[in-house]
Design a protein around this motif. Sequence first.
Motif, PDB file in Angstrom:
ATOM      1  N   LEU A 194       1.264  29.177  56.542  1.00  0.00           N
ATOM      2  CA  LEU A 194       2.408  29.932  56.051  1.00  0.00           C
ATOM      3  C   LEU A 194       2.460  31.341  56.629  1.00  0.00           C
ATOM      4  N   THR A 195       3.682  31.741  56.974  1.00  0.00           N
ATOM      5  CA  THR A 195       3.933  33.078  57.503  1.00  0.00           C
ATOM      6  C   THR A 195       5.083  33.706  56.721  1.00  0.00           C
ATOM      7  N   SER A 196       5.399  34.934  57.044  1.00  0.00           N
ATOM      8  CA  SER A 196       6.512  35.610  56.372  1.00  0.00           C
ATOM      9  C   SER A 196       7.827  34.881  56.620  1.00  0.00           C
ATOM     10  N   ARG A 197       7.977  34.242  57.777  1.00  0.00           N
ATOM     11  CA  ARG A 197       9.210  33.494  58.074  1.00  0.00           C
ATOM     12  C   ARG A 197       9.428  32.349  57.091  1.00  0.00           C
ATOM     13  N   ASP A 198       8.358  31.732  56.650  1.00  0.00           N
ATOM     14  CA  ASP A 198       8.473  30.625  55.700  1.00  0.00           C
ATOM     15  C   ASP A 198       9.024  31.109  54.362  1.00  0.00           C
ATOM     16  N   PHE A 199       8.552  32.251  53.935  1.00  0.00           N
ATOM     17  CA  PHE A 199       9.037  32.800  52.672  1.00  0.00           C
ATOM     18  C   PHE A 199      10.466  33.307  52.806  1.00  0.00           C
ATOM     19  N   GLU A 237      11.627  30.560  43.282  1.00  0.00           N
ATOM     20  CA  GLU A 237      12.075  29.732  42.160  1.00  0.00           C
ATOM     21  C   GLU A 237      11.749  28.256  42.420  1.00  0.00           C
ATOM     22  N   GLY A 238      10.775  27.723  41.702  1.00  0.00           N
ATOM     23  CA  GLY A 238      10.498  26.297  41.758  1.00  0.00           C
ATOM     24  C   GLY A 238       9.741  25.809  42.979  1.00  0.00           C
ATOM     25  N   TRP A 239       9.204  26.702  43.755  1.00  0.00           N
ATOM     26  CA  TRP A 239       8.410  26.309  44.923  1.00  0.00           C
ATOM     27  C   TRP A 239       6.952  26.178  44.515  1.00  0.00           C
ATOM     28  N   GLN A 240       6.231  25.292  45.205  1.00  0.00           N
ATOM     29  CA  GLN A 240       4.805  25.096  44.972  1.00  0.00           C
ATOM     30  C   GLN A 240       4.112  24.996  46.321  1.00  0.00           C
ATOM     31  N   ARG A 271      16.096  32.215  51.296  1.00  0.00           N
ATOM     32  CA  ARG A 271      17.469  31.888  51.696  1.00  0.00           C
ATOM     33  C   ARG A 271      17.903  30.548  51.102  1.00  0.00           C
ATOM     34  N   ILE A 272      16.989  29.587  51.056  1.00  0.00           N
ATOM     35  CA  ILE A 272      17.292  28.296  50.431  1.00  0.00           C
ATOM     36  C   ILE A 272      17.599  28.503  48.952  1.00  0.00           C
ATOM     37  N   ASP A 273      16.800  29.315  48.283  1.00  0.00           N
ATOM     38  CA  ASP A 273      17.072  29.591  46.873  1.00  0.00           C
ATOM     39  C   ASP A 273      18.430  30.246  46.685  1.00  0.00           C
ATOM     40  N   GLN A 274      18.800  31.173  47.550  1.00  0.00           N
ATOM     41  CA  GLN A 274      20.119  31.813  47.471  1.00  0.00           C
ATOM     42  C   GLN A 274      21.232  30.771  47.606  1.00  0.00           C
ATOM     43  N   LEU A 275      21.079  29.868  48.555  1.00  0.00           N
ATOM     44  CA  LEU A 275      22.071  28.822  48.754  1.00  0.00           C
ATOM     45  C   LEU A 275      22.177  27.934  47.504  1.00  0.00           C
ATOM     46  N   LEU A 279      13.666  18.731  44.367  1.00  0.00           N
ATOM     47  CA  LEU A 279      14.969  18.876  43.722  1.00  0.00           C
ATOM     48  C   LEU A 279      15.484  17.500  43.321  1.00  0.00           C
ATOM     49  N   ARG A 280      16.316  17.483  42.325  1.00  0.00           N
ATOM     50  CA  ARG A 280      17.000  16.249  41.936  1.00  0.00           C
ATOM     51  C   ARG A 280      18.493  16.522  42.022  1.00  0.00           C
ATOM     52  N   VAL A 281      19.199  15.642  42.684  1.00  0.00           N
ATOM     53  CA  VAL A 281      20.640  15.794  42.871  1.00  0.00           C
ATOM     54  C   VAL A 281      21.359  14.652  42.152  1.00  0.00           C
ATOM     55  N   ALA A 282      22.682  14.761  42.068  1.00  0.00           N
ATOM     56  CA  ALA A 282      23.467  13.788  41.305  1.00  0.00           C
ATOM     57  C   ALA A 282      23.384  12.379  41.872  1.00  0.00           C
ATOM     58  N   ASP A 283      23.440  12.270  43.196  1.00  0.00           N
ATOM     59  CA  ASP A 283      23.433  10.949  43.825  1.00  0.00           C
ATOM     60  C   ASP A 283      23.121  11.107  45.312  1.00  0.00           C
ATOM     61  N   PHE A 284      23.107  10.005  46.021  1.00  0.00           N
ATOM     62  CA  PHE A 284      22.750  10.004  47.441  1.00  0.00           C
ATOM     63  C   PHE A 284      23.667  10.904  48.260  1.00  0.00           C
ATOM     64  N   VAL A 285      24.966  10.824  48.033  1.00  0.00           N
ATOM     65  CA  VAL A 285      25.922  11.632  48.789  1.00  0.00           C
ATOM     66  C   VAL A 285      25.677  13.123  48.553  1.00  0.00           C
ATOM     67  N   ALA A 286      25.401  13.491  47.306  1.00  0.00           N
ATOM     68  CA  ALA A 286      25.099  14.896  47.008  1.00  0.00           C
ATOM     69  C   ALA A 286      23.840  15.344  47.738  1.00  0.00           C
ATOM     70  N   GLY A 287      22.863  14.461  47.859  1.00  0.00           N
ATOM     71  CA  GLY A 287      21.639  14.782  48.599  1.00  0.00           C
ATOM     72  C   GLY A 287      21.910  15.023  50.069  1.00  0.00           C
ATOM     73  N   VAL A 288      22.710  14.160  50.668  1.00  0.00           N
ATOM     74  CA  VAL A 288      23.053  14.309  52.084  1.00  0.00           C
ATOM     75  C   VAL A 288      23.843  15.597  52.297  1.00  0.00           C
ATOM     76  N   GLU A 289      24.784  15.877  51.417  1.00  0.00           N
ATOM     77  CA  GLU A 289      25.571  17.107  51.530  1.00  0.00           C
ATOM     78  C   GLU A 289      24.687  18.348  51.403  1.00  0.00           C
ATOM     79  N   LEU A 290      23.730  18.305  50.486  1.00  0.00           N
ATOM     80  CA  LEU A 290      22.805  19.424  50.333  1.00  0.00           C
ATOM     81  C   LEU A 290      21.994  19.629  51.605  1.00  0.00           C
ATOM     82  N   LEU A 291      21.494  18.550  52.172  1.00  0.00           N
ATOM     83  CA  LEU A 291      20.710  18.671  53.406  1.00  0.00           C
ATOM     84  C   LEU A 291      21.541  19.258  54.538  1.00  0.00           C
TER      85      LEU A 291
END
Length: 98
Positions: free
Chosen positions: A80-85, A17-20, A90-94, A32-44
């Motif tokens: 790229l390997t299978s581990r990358d996908f 989903e949304g990967w290139q 998993r990132i998409d699930q999160l 990705l676009r997040v609400a603000d800086f704090v939301a970005g840090v929390e996501l990371l």
Amino acid sequence: MTKLSPEEIKARLARLEGWQLNDDGTRLVKPLRVADFVAGVELLQRLSAVAEELDHHPDFHLERFRHVRIEVWTHSVGGLTSRDFELAERIDQLLRSG
């Protein structure tokens, strides 16, 4: 770890989903676009827990306060390997779980 063929990459990319691919086709990139800086840090922080669990670590970028970019590839094979996908899935699930 074996580098995936261009055909394998194309097929697996279609299921994400949304990967290139980056310009030379060696990295998965998700902007990705997040609400603000704090939301970005929390996501990371949440993403880093997934990366640690899989022992596979992407590059994270937080730019212009609200823009997150994730780059995934296997450094040791220079592509790229299978581990990358697996990590991208998993990132998409999160992200879907909020």
